[in-house]
Design an enzyme around this catalytic site. Structure first.
Site, PDB file in Angstrom:
ATOM      1  N   GLY A  28      80.199 114.681  -4.646  1.00  0.00           N
ATOM      2  CA  GLY A  28      79.631 113.517  -5.328  1.00  0.00           C
ATOM      3  C   GLY A  28      79.467 112.280  -4.450  1.00  0.00           C
ATOM      4  O   GLY A  28      79.340 111.176  -4.962  1.00  0.00           O
ATOM      5  N   LYS A  29      79.442 112.457  -3.141  1.00  0.00           N
ATOM      6  CA  LYS A  29      79.324 111.318  -2.222  1.00  0.00           C
ATOM      7  C   LYS A  29      78.024 110.549  -2.429  1.00  0.00           C
ATOM      8  O   LYS A  29      78.033 109.330  -2.539  1.00  0.00           O
ATOM      9  CB  LYS A  29      79.403 111.791  -0.764  1.00  0.00           C
ATOM     10  CG  LYS A  29      80.706 112.449  -0.381  1.00  0.00           C
ATOM     11  CD  LYS A  29      80.683 112.970   1.033  1.00  0.00           C
ATOM     12  CE  LYS A  29      79.556 113.916   1.346  1.00  0.00           C
ATOM     13  NZ  LYS A  29      79.546 115.172   0.563  1.00  0.00           N
ATOM     14  N   GLU A  96      74.518 110.499   4.499  1.00  0.00           N
ATOM     15  CA  GLU A  96      74.624 111.573   5.495  1.00  0.00           C
ATOM     16  C   GLU A  96      74.949 111.004   6.873  1.00  0.00           C
ATOM     17  O   GLU A  96      74.367 111.380   7.893  1.00  0.00           O
ATOM     18  CB  GLU A  96      73.341 112.405   5.527  1.00  0.00           C
ATOM     19  CG  GLU A  96      72.979 113.048   4.203  1.00  0.00           C
ATOM     20  CD  GLU A  96      73.944 114.140   3.728  1.00  0.00           C
ATOM     21  OE1 GLU A  96      74.896 114.488   4.463  1.00  0.00           O
ATOM     22  OE2 GLU A  96      73.741 114.643   2.611  1.00  0.00           O
ATOM     23  N   GLN A  98      77.242 111.503   8.916  1.00  0.00           N
ATOM     24  CA  GLN A  98      77.704 112.446   9.944  1.00  0.00           C
ATOM     25  C   GLN A  98      76.571 112.892  10.856  1.00  0.00           C
ATOM     26  O   GLN A  98      76.816 113.327  11.971  1.00  0.00           O
ATOM     27  CB  GLN A  98      78.403 113.654   9.309  1.00  0.00           C
ATOM     28  CG  GLN A  98      77.479 114.654   8.644  1.00  0.00           C
ATOM     29  CD  GLN A  98      77.082 114.289   7.225  1.00  0.00           C
ATOM     30  OE1 GLN A  98      77.517 113.281   6.683  1.00  0.00           O
ATOM     31  NE2 GLN A  98      76.254 115.118   6.606  1.00  0.00           N
ATOM     32  N   CYS A 152      87.128 123.584  -6.078  1.00  0.00           N
ATOM     33  CA  CYS A 152      87.151 124.849  -5.345  1.00  0.00           C
ATOM     34  C   CYS A 152      86.532 125.947  -6.207  1.00  0.00           C
ATOM     35  O   CYS A 152      86.939 126.153  -7.353  1.00  0.00           O
ATOM     36  CB  CYS A 152      88.591 125.226  -4.965  1.00  0.00           C
ATOM     37  SG  CYS A 152      88.720 126.792  -4.076  1.00  0.00           S
TER      38      CYS A 152
END
Length: 190
Positions: A28-29, A96, A98, A152
């Site tokens: 949910g970033k 995003e 990264q 998970c």
């Protein structure tokens, strides 16, 4: 519990700040980044949103969450393009993170030092469970870090890893549920 943006605003701080939203894939970033940016727009603040030009999974000029919510963004090929010379922007959103180059922390510091609120979202770890791109440095210089967890898919516990289900050793493989699944520590390691 107070949200970070409410604490900064209530204190009357007019200086800039850096906020990092991190976690695994499907945590949910992007949704959280969009929520904060929409609140800034409701407050009638000037907002600019950036994403890496290399990530075109959903759209060339919009942030799009896994839930198909979207908000317009400007794709850029390098972090220095975010500096916006002469701009009166008050809030900068970056998704995003990264995938950006190692100049991103310096760019974010420069913006925050000019009084801009910088909100960054990105994966904190790659599929091998290692720190990803400029995210560790961004987390170190941020006023606040929000770590989100997915669920998970194996056991239902909080997931902090992005497990790659397709073969490949490259650190960057753009993909979705066909390529990755969120896993907790135990299920990631088994």
């Amino acid at each position: 519990m107070q949200h970070t943006e409410d604490v900064f605003r209530r204190r009357g701080e007019s200086g800039g700040s850096i906020e990092v939203i991190c976690g695994s894939m499907f945590s949910g970033k992007t949704e959280e980044l969009m929520r904060r940016l929409k609140r800034a727009r409701i407050a009638r603040l000037s907002v600019e949103i950036f994403s890496p030009k290399a990530d075109t999974r959903y759209s060339d000029n919009a942030l799009v969450s896994h839930n198909s919510n979207s908000i317009p963004s400007m794709p850029v090929s390098k972090a220095s393009s975010i500096l916006l010379p002469g701009s009166q922007v008050q809030v900068v959103g970056i998704d995003e993170a990264q995938f950006f180059d190692d100049e991103l922390p310096e760019v974010c510091n420069a913006l925050a030092n000019k009084g801009v609120r910088v909100i960054i979202a990105g994966l904190d770890m790659d599929f091998q469970g290692k720190p990803f791109g400029p995210m560790p440095a961004l987390m170190a210089i941020a006023e606040s870090v929000t770590k989100l967890h997915a669920v998970c898919v194996k056991c239902g516990n909080p997931a902090l890893y992005s497990y790659r289900i397709v073969p490949g050793d490259s650190q960057i493989l753009l993909g979705e549920k066909e390529s990755y699944e969120p896993r907790c520590r135990i299920c990631y390691n088994t």
